[in-house]
Design an enzyme around this catalytic site. Structure first.
Site, PDB file in Angstrom:
ATOM      1  N   ALA A  35       0.842  -1.094  -0.170  1.00 37.42           N
ATOM      2  CA  ALA A  35      -0.083   0.152   0.266  1.00 37.42           C
ATOM      3  C   ALA A  35       0.915   1.324   0.055  1.00 37.42           C
ATOM      4  O   ALA A  35       0.476   1.920   0.828  1.00 37.42           O
ATOM      5  CB  ALA A  35      -1.211  -0.018   1.197  1.00 37.42           C
ATOM      6  N   HIS A  40       7.094   5.406   1.724  1.00 38.69           N
ATOM      7  CA  HIS A  40       7.420   5.039   1.360  1.00 38.69           C
ATOM      8  C   HIS A  40       8.392   4.871   0.355  1.00 38.69           C
ATOM      9  O   HIS A  40      10.265   4.534   0.424  1.00 38.69           O
ATOM     10  CB  HIS A  40       6.597   3.558   1.086  1.00 38.69           C
ATOM     11  CG  HIS A  40       5.610   3.032   1.835  1.00 38.69           C
ATOM     12  ND1 HIS A  40       4.227   3.228   1.310  1.00 38.69           N
ATOM     13  CD2 HIS A  40       6.334   2.384   2.788  1.00 38.69           C
ATOM     14  CE1 HIS A  40       4.143   2.527   2.678  1.00 38.69           C
ATOM     15  NE2 HIS A  40       4.673   2.093   3.324  1.00 38.69           N
ATOM     16  N   GLU A 152      11.629   6.701   9.515  1.00 41.60           N
ATOM     17  CA  GLU A 152      11.737   7.111  11.436  1.00 41.60           C
ATOM     18  C   GLU A 152      10.241   7.314  11.285  1.00 41.60           C
ATOM     19  O   GLU A 152       9.442   8.022  12.962  1.00 41.60           O
ATOM     20  CB  GLU A 152      12.265   8.885  11.250  1.00 41.60           C
ATOM     21  CG  GLU A 152      13.468   8.835  11.573  1.00 41.60           C
ATOM     22  CD  GLU A 152      14.413  10.264  11.493  1.00 41.60           C
ATOM     23  OE1 GLU A 152      13.423  11.196  11.095  1.00 41.60           O
ATOM     24  OE2 GLU A 152      15.345  10.362  11.289  1.00 41.60           O
ATOM     25  N   ASP A 154       7.985   5.205  12.195  1.00 47.95           N
ATOM     26  CA  ASP A 154       7.985   4.443  13.294  1.00 47.95           C
ATOM     27  C   ASP A 154       9.740   3.899  14.178  1.00 47.95           C
ATOM     28  O   ASP A 154       9.987   3.426  14.128  1.00 47.95           O
ATOM     29  CB  ASP A 154       7.904   2.855  12.440  1.00 47.95           C
ATOM     30  CG  ASP A 154       6.590   2.816  11.734  1.00 47.95           C
ATOM     31  OD1 ASP A 154       5.280   2.405  12.602  1.00 47.95           O
ATOM     32  OD2 ASP A 154       6.485   3.141  10.152  1.00 47.95           O
ATOM     33  N   SER A 189       0.352   7.317   6.227  1.00 46.96           N
ATOM     34  CA  SER A 189       0.272   6.107   6.471  1.00 46.96           C
ATOM     35  C   SER A 189      -0.896   4.996   5.699  1.00 46.96           C
ATOM     36  O   SER A 189      -1.125   5.914   5.449  1.00 46.96           O
ATOM     37  CB  SER A 189      -0.571   6.118   8.039  1.00 46.96           C
ATOM     38  OG  SER A 189      -0.591   4.839   8.484  1.00 46.96           O
ATOM     39  N   ARG A 191      -2.717   3.380   7.059  1.00 49.42           N
ATOM     40  CA  ARG A 191      -3.668   3.451   7.360  1.00 49.42           C
ATOM     41  C   ARG A 191      -4.818   4.969   7.352  1.00 49.42           C
ATOM     42  O   ARG A 191      -5.974   4.299   7.895  1.00 49.42           O
ATOM     43  CB  ARG A 191      -3.917   2.733   9.178  1.00 49.42           C
ATOM     44  CG  ARG A 191      -2.408   1.755   9.261  1.00 49.42           C
ATOM     45  CD  ARG A 191      -2.908   1.020  10.852  1.00 49.42           C
ATOM     46  NE  ARG A 191      -2.530  -0.440  11.246  1.00 49.42           N
ATOM     47  CZ  ARG A 191      -1.234  -1.058  11.664  1.00 49.42           C
ATOM     48  NH1 ARG A 191      -0.218  -0.008  11.043  1.00 49.42           N
ATOM     49  NH2 ARG A 191      -1.190  -2.284  11.428  1.00 49.42           N
TER      50      ARG A 191
END
Ligand code: AMP
Length: 282
Positions: A35, A40, A152, A154, A189, A191
């Site tokens: 996703a 990314h 960063e 996460d 994100s 999500r």
């Protein structure tokens, strides 16, 4: 435009990487759950600057989800991911294994991580870092890259992986890339796709509240007070649950009483069922 190759098995991945290595190429790895968004892709581009060949792994890792979490509904968009990686021109290989390739029948190994894994995310997702450690260890061992890049976004995860790779003696540089954000500051994100329009507005407050907290810390306000005020501000902004707002040592994530060493503010909060995390350097 480079169209990345795709490998679905560890054997095919190793064969391709052996060929590249024999030609003198250095290897970079960017582990993801797919996703893919610009956050990314920024890691993929940053890795391409540091390594000759870039592998992007795409695997929604079941062992880092608790039974009540969103493993089944997590977005799976391999075809679009492949297009986005091709457009980026920075990826050479997509490693997209099936679940059975990573966790074959009878799989019976787990990892226990301590140190930076203690507290924060672990207080709310106790299964999480063990699952992250085993998948990342497997990916690092399979690809044996020169460099592996993590976001960063996460932050705690980045420190846990760095510790794990050092503890296992893996000769791999674990690099961190900056957080990419939407215009209102919300950290990108996968999500975020769960948020409806109202929730999306609330989500943008997470970063604003962290920025306000940092301003107060720099003015000299007490750390505990700033944490509590930020939690209250998030609830007032419409977050349903605030798991934590914490100011910690940026290297160890230990609790701190002052800003004598570099510090990081980290937060996790839920809107409805969607759990968001963010962090910033203080
Ligand atoms: P995920 O697919 O969520 O497991 O993330 C894969 C990698 O991308 C992890 O190293 C994340 O920290 C990183 N990442 C996720 N979101 C962002 C972002 N907004 N900016 C930079 N890196 C990110």
């Amino acid at each position: 435009m480079t169209r990345p190759l795709t490998c679905h098995t560890i054997l095919a991945l190793c064969e391709q990487l052996a060929q590249w290595r024999a030609g003198g190429a250095s290897i970079g790895l960017v582990p993801t759950m797919g996703a893919l968004h610009d956050g990314h892709l920024s890691l993929v581009r940053a890795t391409a600057k540091r390594a000759d060949k870039v592998v992007v792994s795409i695997f929604v890792n079941p062992t880092q989800f608790a039974p009540h979490e969103d493993f089944d509904t997590y977005p799976r968009t391999l075809d679009t991911d492949r297009e986005n990686l091709a457009d980026s021109g920075a990826a050479d290989l997509i490693f997209a294994p099936g679940g059975g390739e990573i966790y074959p029948p009878g799989f019976a190994t787990a990892m226990h991580v301590d140190g930076p894994a203690l507290g924060l995310e672990s207080d709310f997702r106790p299964h999480f870092f063990g699952g992250v450690a085993i998948i990342v260890a497997k990916l690092l061992i399979a690809a044996l890259p020169d460099i592996a890049m993590f976001g960063e976004k996460d932050y705690q995860q980045l420190l846990v992986i760095r510790r794990m790779a050092a503890d296992l003696g893996l000769p791999i540089e674990i690099a961190g890339g900056p957080i990419l954000r939407e215009d209102d500051g919300l950290a990108m994100s996968s999500r975020n796709a769960y948020l409806d329009a109202e929730e999306r507005k609330v989500a943008g407050q997470l970063n604003l509240v962290l920025k306000a907290a940092i301003a107060r810390l720099r003015k000299g306000d007490a750390i505990r007070e700033v944490e509590v005020t930020a939690e209250t501000a998030l609830k007032a902004a419409g977050f349903d649950t605030v798991d934590y707002v914490a100011v910690r040592d940026a290297e160890t994530l230990a609790t701190i009483e002052d800003l004598a060493h570099p510090a990081r503010i980290l937060a996790a909060a839920k809107i409805g069922k969607t759990r968001l995390i963010d962090n910033m350097a203080v």
